[in-house]
Design an enzyme around this catalytic site. Sequence first.
Site, short mmCIF file in Angstrom:
data_model
loop_
_atom_site.label_atom_id
_atom_site.label_comp_id
_atom_site.label_asym_id
_atom_site.label_seq_id
_atom_site.Cartn_x
_atom_site.Cartn_y
_atom_site.Cartn_z
N HIS A 170 0.69 5.20 1.33
CA HIS A 170 0.03 6.22 2.13
C HIS A 170 0.05 7.51 1.31
O HIS A 170 1.09 7.90 0.79
CB HIS A 170 0.80 6.48 3.43
CG HIS A 170 0.80 5.34 4.37
ND1 HIS A 170 -0.02 5.30 5.47
CD2 HIS A 170 1.53 4.20 4.39
CE1 HIS A 170 0.21 4.18 6.13
NE2 HIS A 170 1.15 3.49 5.49
N HIS B 10 0.83 -1.21 0.00
CA HIS B 10 0.00 0.00 0.00
C HIS B 10 0.87 1.25 0.00
O HIS B 10 2.00 1.24 0.43
CB HIS B 10 -0.97 0.02 1.18
CG HIS B 10 -0.34 -0.08 2.54
ND1 HIS B 10 0.18 -1.25 3.04
CD2 HIS B 10 -0.16 0.84 3.51
CE1 HIS B 10 0.64 -1.04 4.26
NE2 HIS B 10 0.45 0.23 4.56
#
Length: 147
Positions: A108, A106
């Site tokens: 941010h 992922h």
Amino acid sequence: MSDQAALTEDCVFCGIVAGVVPCAKVAEDEATFAFMDIDPGSDGHLLVIPKRHSADLFDVPAEDLAATVLAARRIAGGVRAALGASGVNLLNCSGPESWQSVFHFHLHVIPRYRDRSRDRMTLPFAPGRPADADAIAERARAVAAAL
């Protein structure tokens, strides 16, 4: 998502993609999903993930990495426009020592503000303190040789 086998049963982010774990969804396309971080470092801090499960930066297929980065860039522009952010950090943590806590790749997207009441993020190191030039050059040679 066409490949349900790519979801792992014990991954919270796979649960979000599957719709079994609730989230504040921001955006979705064929390859990626974006949602608000539940422990935000600033107002509007969110995560962008590939829908297919990959543990980290070293595991994610190139096409999922590219799709995630492009989605993060598009969403960062939306964050800046909608929330008046002065800037944006994109952050990836790969491995426990780098602060990765959910092992599904992922990014941010962290909006940054001049108004510190909207932004609790600080630098984890002190910039402006260069290291030894010879040591830097040696590390450059070692990394270049490993490529």
